[in-house]
Design a protein around this motif. Structure first.
Motif, short mmCIF file in Angstrom:
data_model
loop_
_atom_site.label_atom_id
_atom_site.label_comp_id
_atom_site.label_asym_id
_atom_site.label_seq_id
_atom_site.Cartn_x
_atom_site.Cartn_y
_atom_site.Cartn_z
N VAL A 165 56.02 -43.86 7.65
CA VAL A 165 55.13 -43.15 6.20
C VAL A 165 53.85 -44.09 6.94
O VAL A 165 52.87 -43.10 6.16
N ILE A 216 51.89 -41.33 9.26
CA ILE A 216 51.75 -40.24 8.22
C ILE A 216 50.70 -40.22 7.66
O ILE A 216 49.36 -39.09 7.51
N ALA A 217 50.20 -41.28 6.96
CA ALA A 217 49.15 -41.51 6.07
C ALA A 217 48.25 -41.27 6.15
O ALA A 217 47.08 -40.69 6.16
N GLY A 249 47.32 -37.98 8.44
CA GLY A 249 47.96 -36.90 8.28
C GLY A 249 46.46 -37.37 7.17
O GLY A 249 45.24 -35.99 6.55
N ALA A 250 46.12 -38.12 6.74
CA ALA A 250 44.07 -38.15 5.81
C ALA A 250 43.02 -37.67 7.06
O ALA A 250 41.74 -37.05 6.35
N LEU A 265 43.81 -33.87 8.06
CA LEU A 265 43.31 -32.84 6.54
C LEU A 265 41.96 -33.09 6.38
O LEU A 265 40.79 -32.15 5.96
N GLY A 266 40.89 -34.65 6.03
CA GLY A 266 39.48 -34.45 5.36
C GLY A 266 38.91 -33.57 7.14
O GLY A 266 37.96 -33.06 6.97
N ILE A 275 40.44 -30.50 9.22
CA ILE A 275 39.99 -29.53 8.57
C ILE A 275 39.11 -28.98 7.69
O ILE A 275 38.90 -27.96 7.66
N HIS A 276 39.15 -30.14 6.59
CA HIS A 276 38.26 -29.86 5.56
C HIS A 276 37.00 -29.55 5.91
O HIS A 276 36.07 -28.61 5.86
N THR A 294 36.17 -26.00 8.17
CA THR A 294 36.52 -24.80 7.15
C THR A 294 35.50 -24.70 6.27
O THR A 294 35.23 -23.77 6.16
N HIS A 295 34.98 -25.98 6.47
CA HIS A 295 34.02 -25.84 4.66
C HIS A 295 32.24 -25.55 5.78
O HIS A 295 31.32 -25.89 5.43
N GLU A 355 29.98 -22.38 5.10
CA GLU A 355 28.83 -23.35 3.58
C GLU A 355 28.17 -23.81 3.64
O GLU A 355 27.45 -23.78 2.87
#
Lengths: 254, 391
Positions: free
Chosen positions: A216, A219-220, A223-224, A227-228, A230-231, A234-235, A238
């Motif tokens: 756990v 993953i936390a 994962g964070a 995902l940060g 990836i953001h 992908t951004h 912009e």
């Protein structure tokens, strides 16, 4: 110092004095009707079961690493250093996960109550003296149920089996089952015939959960970060267009 | 049936379900769990766990998958379906908590895990995750309400901190969607071998992602009908492709696991379990095969029916794990009492009714004001949650 129980089915005569002493000690009603019930429930914490000529006792096995205590979300069940697995009713919210998790189906529920609690054998945890024996052991006139240190009880069991090898099935139930239990059983026939599940895991059950639950925090955190990231990737477009747009709009050099 | 008489029909059904639910709820709290349910010492968890909890949380998975798709993976095309998905998830989690209040023996102690910790317990982790994620969903849905009441400053402030909220939501969902499977890791000797596997958490996670997609398609279809909008057919088509891949990965893992642990041999054992297993596999794998073919993705009706099949397969899977798989070892043939069914139906009815109410009073489907698009121009890179681009 950790209390344990040895139950010897070959010495048990089925007199049910253990049941009676248990019910009286726990202030539960005990009469002929209750005596005839061969299963544990919220009003009967230990039961003598009949298998033809033989008997067996059902009670909490007081696992060394109990599933019930590991699954309880509010730690209402606890394996104490003194041996017993005890229940803290003031914590319990009634999710009944302990009942699902127990391979012996021991924790019982007060189904008829408006605000129910779990009931289970607590190996007479109220008797705190180091050499105290349980009520069921005290009531037994045949040494079929005795209380003592676990390693001492294993010695006694081995001695009894060595003295009368023909009377015993050559195994002590509770040495390795679910990683070991504080209630040990010896008997004249394979345990399956006496209602003790023989195919239970040899490892402590909480290990099966921990194999997944331990990840756990990983993953936390991973994962964070992922995902940060990836953001951020992908951004990017912009961001570029914003900088360029600002530059073009305000006519700032560079 | 005309649209009006269909509406009256469903309204009657709704009120009948609510009435039955209230009676059942009274019996449950006044006479206790024993008098109102078919639960027992041997079978302590019934449909309130098997359906309301396991399926309820799973069916709400569209919230985190679409939030991630749009706001983290930046696939903007899916923006129009984010708001309905977040709303479904928020309602879903609230109803799961309400349903738990019926199941818990002492519901007024539901806050105990906040202060009485047991980090070894999966239920403890699920409890915390569900509580935190419901808060996240509230924050993710709040912009819709702020927009409705024209509180633009508050909305902009909230959107300034939306990125960490979205990331937290995806992490929390990943943790508890899988942990619902971990709940059953403790009973290797009690569950039927067709369902017990150390991979339960991963399988739960993958199937939750799949059913999140299927539920989004299901909602889009029904909202299109109810609010007389056109179906976002391009999006829905795209989602069926994703669904095919998710189901394929799910069955690849499940199949390999069954082969390696020789669990498939349980298929040759007598008993009704294997038929329920095959029903579950057929309902879950059927849509994957269906959506593989291009023609199936041309017809909205086929897409809808395929998604419904997958949702039913998902529900069968969770009911099999929560109920069927325990019947052999306990020797109990559990069937819910009418009160258990009534309360579950009441939760479903409430879900539909509140969704409908919210969708007619809040900007869930329609595109919103132009100014929002401009306002967020100043903060690029920050996800504007649950927003549709201004037309």
């Amino acid at each position: 110092m950790a209390r344990a129980i040895l139950y010897d089915s070959t010495l048990c005569v089925g007199c049910r004095e253990c049941e009676k002493a248990c019910s009286e000690g726990k202030k539960l009603p005990y009469n002929e009707k209750v005596a005839a019930e061969e299963t544990v429930s919220s009003h009967k914490l230990t039961a003598v079961r009949t298998h033809g000529e033989r008997f067996s006792r059902k009670l909490c096995m007081h696992c060394l690493d109990p599933a019930c205590a590991s699954v309880c979300p509010v730690a209402a069940l606890e394996k104490t250093a003194a041996g017993p697995v005890v229940y803290h009713p003031e914590r319990c919210m009634g999710c009944r996960y302990c009942m699902v998790a127990c391979v012996y189906q021991v924790p019982s529920y007060q189904w008829e109550a408006r605000l129910p609690l779990i009931q289970k054998c607590d190996m007479c945890a109220d008797r705190t003296a180091p050499d105290a024996v349980t009520r069921c052991s005290e009531a037994c006139s045949f040494e079929a149920t005795i209380t003592g240190e676990r390693h001492e009880l294993v010695e006694i069991a081995r001695k009894r089996m060595a003295e009368k090898p023909n009377d015993y099935y050559p195994k002590i139930y509770g040495i390795e089952e679910v990683g070991g239990t504080s209630v040990l059983v010896i008997a004249g026939v394979p345990f399956e015939q006496l209602g003790y599940p023989s195919s239970v895991a040899k490892a402590a059950l909480p290990n099966y959960t921990w194999a997944a639950l331990q990840y756990v925090p990983d993953i936390a955190v991973v994962g964070a970060v992922l995902l940060g990231g990836i953001h951020w990737i992908t951004h990017r477009r912009e961001e570029v267009s914003r900088v360029e747009g600002a530059a073009a709009g305000r006519e700032v050099p560079q | 049936m005309s649209a009006t008489s269909r509406f009256h029909f469903w309204r009657t059904v709704f009120w009948l379900v609510m009435a039955a639910g209230v009676v059942a709820g009274f019996q449950r709290f006044y006479y206790g769990l024993g008098a109102s349910t078919n639960l027992s010492d041997r079978f302590p968890w019934g449909i309130w766990i098997g359906f309301d909890l396991l399926c309820g949380v799973g069916l709400a998975a569209g919230g985190f998958t679409l939030a991630a798709t749009v706001h983290l993976f930046n696939i903007k095309a899916y923006e129009p379906v984010v708001r309905p998905a977040i709303l479904t998830a928020f309602l879903g989690y609230l109803l799961v908590v309400v349903a738990l209040m019926f199941d818990l023996g002492r519901p007024y102690r539901i806050w105990h895990p906040l202060v009485m910790w047991n980090p070894r317990s999966v239920m403890f982790e699920v409890g915390w995750c569900v509580m935190l994620y419901t808060t996240v969903l509230f924050l993710e849905f709040l912009p819709v309400v702020l927009e409705r009441f024209k509180l633009h400053t508050a909305k902009r402030l909230l959107q300034g901190i939306m990125l960490p909220i979205v990331i937290a939501g995806v992490i929390l969902s990943t943790l508890h969607q899988s942990s619902l499977g971990s709940l059953y890791l403790i009973v290797p000797n009690r569950m039927h071998p067709l369902w017990y596997t150390p991979w339960l958490p991963v399988l739960f996670y993958l199937s939750a992602i799949g059913v999140g997609m299927a539920m989004t398609i299901f909602e889009s279809w029904h909202s299109a009908r109810a609010f007389k909008r056109h179906l976002e057919i391009k999006l829905v088509r795209g989602m069926t492709r994703v669904l095919v891949v998710v189901i394929a990965v799910y069955f690849a893992l499940r199949g390999m696991d069954m082969l390696q642990r020789k669990a498939y041999t349980a298929l040759f054992e007598p008993g009704y379990e294997r038929w329920l297993f095959l029903l579950e596999v057929a309902l879950m794998a059927g849509p994957m095969i269906l959506f593989w073919f291009d023609w199936s993705r041309k017809s909205p009706r086929t897409i809808y029916l395929g998604s419904v099949a997958f949702i039913l397969g998902f529900v069968t899977n969770r009911l099999n794990i929560g109920l069927t798989s325990f019947e052999r070892v306990t020797g109990v043939n559990y069937f819910p009492s009418w009160q258990e069914v009534a309360i579950t139906l009441m939760m479903i009815g409430l879900g539909f009714a509140i969704f409908r109410f919210a969708a007619s009073h809040l900007p869930i489907f329609e595109s919103h004001e132009e100014e929002e698009t401009q306002a967020r121009g100043g903060e690029p890179g920050v996800p504007v949650l649950a927003s549709t681009p201004g037309d």
